[in-house]
Motif scaffolding. Structure first.
Motif, PDB file in Angstrom:
ATOM      1  N   HIS A 133      -4.846   1.752 -10.689  1.00 41.85           N
ATOM      2  CA  HIS A 133      -3.618   1.971 -10.292  1.00 41.85           C
ATOM      3  C   HIS A 133      -3.682   1.101  -8.779  1.00 41.85           C
ATOM      4  O   HIS A 133      -4.422   1.566  -7.880  1.00 41.85           O
ATOM      5  CB  HIS A 133      -2.958   3.378  -9.979  1.00 41.85           C
ATOM      6  N   CYS A 152      -0.959   7.330 -13.864  1.00 42.92           N
ATOM      7  CA  CYS A 152      -1.861   7.474 -12.960  1.00 42.92           C
ATOM      8  C   CYS A 152      -1.983   9.061 -13.066  1.00 42.92           C
ATOM      9  O   CYS A 152      -0.900   9.520 -12.396  1.00 42.92           O
ATOM     10  CB  CYS A 152      -1.674   6.915 -11.465  1.00 42.92           C
ATOM     11  N   CYS A 159      -3.467   3.400  -5.382  1.00 45.81           N
ATOM     12  CA  CYS A 159      -4.610   4.630  -5.067  1.00 45.81           C
ATOM     13  C   CYS A 159      -5.981   4.406  -5.659  1.00 45.81           C
ATOM     14  O   CYS A 159      -6.804   5.079  -5.354  1.00 45.81           O
ATOM     15  CB  CYS A 159      -4.073   5.957  -5.571  1.00 45.81           C
ATOM     16  N   CYS A 214      -1.525  10.204  -9.156  1.00 44.98           N
ATOM     17  CA  CYS A 214      -0.253  10.180  -8.607  1.00 44.98           C
ATOM     18  C   CYS A 214       0.812  10.830  -9.581  1.00 44.98           C
ATOM     19  O   CYS A 214       1.868  11.046  -9.159  1.00 44.98           O
ATOM     20  CB  CYS A 214       0.168   8.829  -8.115  1.00 44.98           C
TER      21      CYS A 214
HETATM   22 ZN   LIG Z   1      -2.174   6.712  -8.273  1.00 44.83          ZN
END
Ligand SMILES: [Zn+2]
Ligand SMILES: [Zn+2]
Length: 788
Positions: free
Chosen positions: A332, A168, A335, A171
């Motif tokens: 993801h 991701c 998120c 993140c």
């Molecule tokens: Zn993420």
């Protein structure tokens, strides 16, 4: 004396008392056989949702049933504390903080969440022993997780390598496939002109033109007549880069033009192909999400790069056409950002090497329902890479190793450094002379939770061998591929060589009443706390039992919980009648049972037997339905009506027999229901039976069938038909059931026992009955109401 009604205040009274008196304390020195439950540690979000309510009620039934069957039940409760969502919430609250400070805030925050959840669990009447609580964020827990990784590293099951992983870019962390979710979306399929070996144009379709600078090959199916001749030749991309043309059986002939570009890395197939054909890797998307190594769109994000390249090639006349394309992409799950493949150094556990051993070990476990093991088979067979166990986050279990940035060698920390933390790291020099760095990555949270059966057994010193394997692992069916799979692999295969549990019990999920998944955006979420305030705990617990078709998702049913609530009322009122009827009853005398009494006791026998069978098979829905029907219909509708005339009558012997049966039936029923409805059971047990078998119903004995009365049972079934016909006659004639009738003529194929004829007269309130033999008939033509 029983109160007028059974309410949630009474439930709270018992919840408090059970805690105060340590009713559910586990006695480690008990002589009783041990039954241990490897309970799921919920993620500490602060809220219990309906899925928790169902699944936790499920194994609470088991724990209570086992206690009543003479087991010493070990029922600890853990908390899965570390992970993305907590970091996100703490970051929102406090902003960016240095790691130590940040972790401290996370621990503090999690403590608050646990307190909230514990309160909700107590309100649900769950019966763990809180003394054995564990939290995956505690130093003791870290120590065990880290030790397990050191042991696996020694066995070469854990390693560090550079590999494309799900990533991701928002993140900035590696993800496991299980952290991702598939979504359908519509995008553009772009047709570009590439150039063949003889300068001829070749059309190629792609949905990711931004990756064209990282194109490392062009591929086609080996049997595709259009392109066969290209094998081994060089092709020029629309951007002018030369790449080899390769035949591969996994290319879809019908997609686009049948010719495709392999980029590092656009999707999973790109990863597979680049490994299969040993293609070079161009790391075109940086871990922070910007393009790099492209020469033309570096520094742009993916969407900007896509637009730029399309525009550029359009101007050069290299774009032929664009079509709408429906595709599935991975997001993801936390998120909702699209997942990319990014190559980086990560830690891995070698699951792909052991898929068959994991399956074999899983076969030594009893799966309930048995088809559940197929979820594990499917996952074991489909998993393509080793498990990426590292995450580039802060609130997690530190990975206990040192690494060298120069030569990439790896050094496990010393066992006396455990719990390892990069802030307390020792000085180490690599064999290449470079100073080594403590690893700052943390573990995927499944690394933490895949040793729960070991942690509750006190691993690495398992002093009581009965604690491992656990007797039972209850869990949701949707996490077979993660929690069950990783636990069998780690606790089982890697660390002990033994299956982690004897039995695994799977439950499905609770859907919204409309059959859809509950979600905040759909506004169809049902909160357990709202249900509790409206229907009480013992009703919600019955609902859980009623909904428990194993491993199947089921919509929430308001009908079921309403029924459960009205059943509590019916039961309570029945118990109050029995309490009055038992006035003056002394248990010592041997009762002279009438046939209806024997029938009632035999029904109780049957129901106890069937309920036991269902409990043994974890078929709670059939157990609870059977018990509800029994009490509602056989006891309240019928037997209570049959004995009213004796309870209020003059015949002491007949009254005593009725009292004996009422006492026995209610007492056993209270116990049979206790796993599902511990509160009302405890209240009745204490108030009406004075704690006959000890202080609490929780350790009273599970009812076993007593003396059988099969013959009488059948005869009374005939009486039930006659009584019900008489009741219907009175109802349709608009007469009160209490009204006496003068005379009824009955024809039966075989004569009825004189005792039952007398019973019929008393129960149905009929002065005279004329019996004759023949085909069944009842004649009410002479049944006149008798004026008293
Ligand atoms: Zn993420
Ligand atoms: Zn080195």
């Amino acid at each position: 004396m029983l109160q007028k009604s059974f309410d949630s205040k009474t439930e709270e009274k018992w919840q408090k008392r059970w805690q105060e008196e340590g009713t559910y304390s586990f006695d480690a020195s008990s002589e009783k056989p041990l039954y241990s439950i490897d309970t799921p540690p919920p993620f500490t979000s602060g809220e219990l949702h309906m899925g928790h309510v169902l699944s936790y009620a499920y194994f609470d039934f088991v724990a209570r049933y086992k206690r009543m069957n003479g087991y010493s039940v070990f029922y600890p409760q853990g908390w899965d504390t570390q992970g993305f969502p907590t970091e996100t919430k703490v970051e929102k609250k406090y902003g960016k903080l240095p790691p130590l400070e940040f972790r401290k805030r996370c621990v503090e925050f999690t403590g608050e969440m646990i307190a909230k959840m514990k309160e909700s669990m107590t309100k649900m009447g769950y019966s763990p022993d809180w003394k054995y609580q564990y939290r995956t964020m505690d130093p003791e827990y870290h120590k065990k997780v880290q030790l397990s990784l050191l042991q696996m590293h020694r066995k070469k099951m854990v390693y560090r390598a550079k590999h494309p992983v799900y990533w991701c870019t928002r993140c900035r962390s590696a993800l496991a496939k299980t952290d991702t979710e598939d979504v359908e979306r519509s995008t553009l399929l772009n047709y570009f002109i590439f150039t063949g070996p003889k300068g001829e144009p070749l059309e190629i379709a792609t949905s990711r033109p931004e990756l064209m600078p990282a194109c490392v090959a062009v591929m086609f199916h080996p049997e595709d007549e259009r392109y066969k001749h290209l094998a081994g030749k060089k092709i020029k991309t629309a951007l002018g880069k030369e790449v080899p043309a390769i035949a591969d059986k996994d290319v879809l002939k019908d997609f686009g033009t049948g010719l495709l570009m392999v980029c590092t890395f656009g999707d999973k197939m790109d990863v597979i192909w680049s490994y299969r054909h040993k293609l070079p890797v161009i790391e075109s998307i940086a871990p922070w999400g910007k393009m790099q190594n492209t020469g033309i769109v570096d520094g742009m994000n993916v969407e900007e790069a896509k637009k730029t390249i399309i525009e550029m090639l359009k101007e050069k006349g290299k774009l032929v056409k664009q079509e709408q394309l429906a595709q599935t992409i991975k997001l993801h799950d936390r998120c909702k950002h699209p997942v990319e493949f990014v190559q980086s150094y990560q830690w891995f556990a070698d699951i792909t090497k052991h898929r068959d051993e994991i399956k074999k070990l899983a076969e030594k476990i009893e799966w309930v329902p048995s088809f559940g093991i197929h979820y594990l088979y499917d996952w074991a067979d489909s998993v393509e890479w080793d498990w990426v166990i590292s995450r580039q986050r802060i609130f997690g279990t530190p990975i206990p190793f040192y690494t060298c940035e120069k030569c990439q060698s790896v050094l496990p920390c010393d066992e006396d450094e455990l719990p390892f933390s990069p802030e307390r790291a020792k000085e180490h020099t690599c064999k290449c002379g470079e100073k080594m760095k403590p690893e700052t990555d943390v573990c995927d949270c499944w690394v933490d939770s895949s040793i729960t059966p070991l942690v509750i057994a006190d691993w690495p010193e398992i002093k009581n061998p009965d604690l491992y394997p656990s007797s039972l692992r209850p869990q949701g069916v949707e996490i077979v591929r993660t929690w069950a799979f990783y636990t069998i692999y780690r606790s089982g295969l890697a660390l002990t060589g033994k299956p982690p549990w004897k039995t695994i019990l799977l439950n499905g999920n609770v859907l919204a009443p409309d059959g859809k998944k509950m979600s905040k955006s759909l506004g169809n979420v049902i909160q357990p706390s709202e249900l509790l305030s409206q229907y009480q705990t013992d009703a919600l617990r019955q609902w859980a039992a009623m909904s428990g078709a194993m491993a199947k998702d089921r919509p929430f049913s308001f009908e079921d919980i309403k029924f459960a609530k009205s059943f509590l009322n019916k039961w309570w009122n029945g118990a109050r009648f029995i309490e009055t009827a038992l006035a003056g009853y002394s248990a010592g005398k041997k009762p002279h049972l009438k046939k209806v009494d024997k029938w009632m006791l035999e029904r109780l026998n049957q129901v106890a037997e069937q309920a036991t069978e269902a409990m043994e098979k974890y078929e709670f829905h059939s157990a609870v339905k059977l018990l509800q029907n029994f009490f509602w219909h056989d006891v309240c509708d019928d037997y209570l009506e049959y004995v009213k005339y004796r309870v209020y009558g003059e015949d002491a012997e007949a009254k005593n027999a009725a009292q004996h049966v009422l006492h026995t039936v209610l007492y056993d029923f209270v116990k049979l229901m206790a796993p599902f409805t511990p509160h009302i059971s405890e209240e009745l047990y204490t108030e009406m039976f004075g704690g006959k078998e000890g202080k609490t119903v929780n350790y009273a004995s599970w009812p076993k069938p007593s003396e059988r009365h099969a013959g009488d049972h059948l005869e009374v079934e005939e009486l039930r038909v006659l009584v019900s016909e008489a009741r219907q006659h009175k109802a349709s004639s608009k007469l009160s059931q209490a009204k006496w009738l003068s005379k009824v003529s009955i024809t039966l194929p075989k004569p009825m026992h004189s005792e039952l004829v007398e019973e019929f007269k008393n129960i149905a309130r009929i002065k005279e009955v004329k019996m004759s033999e023949g085909e069944f008939a009842m004649d009410f033509s002479e049944a006149k109401p008798v004026e008293e």
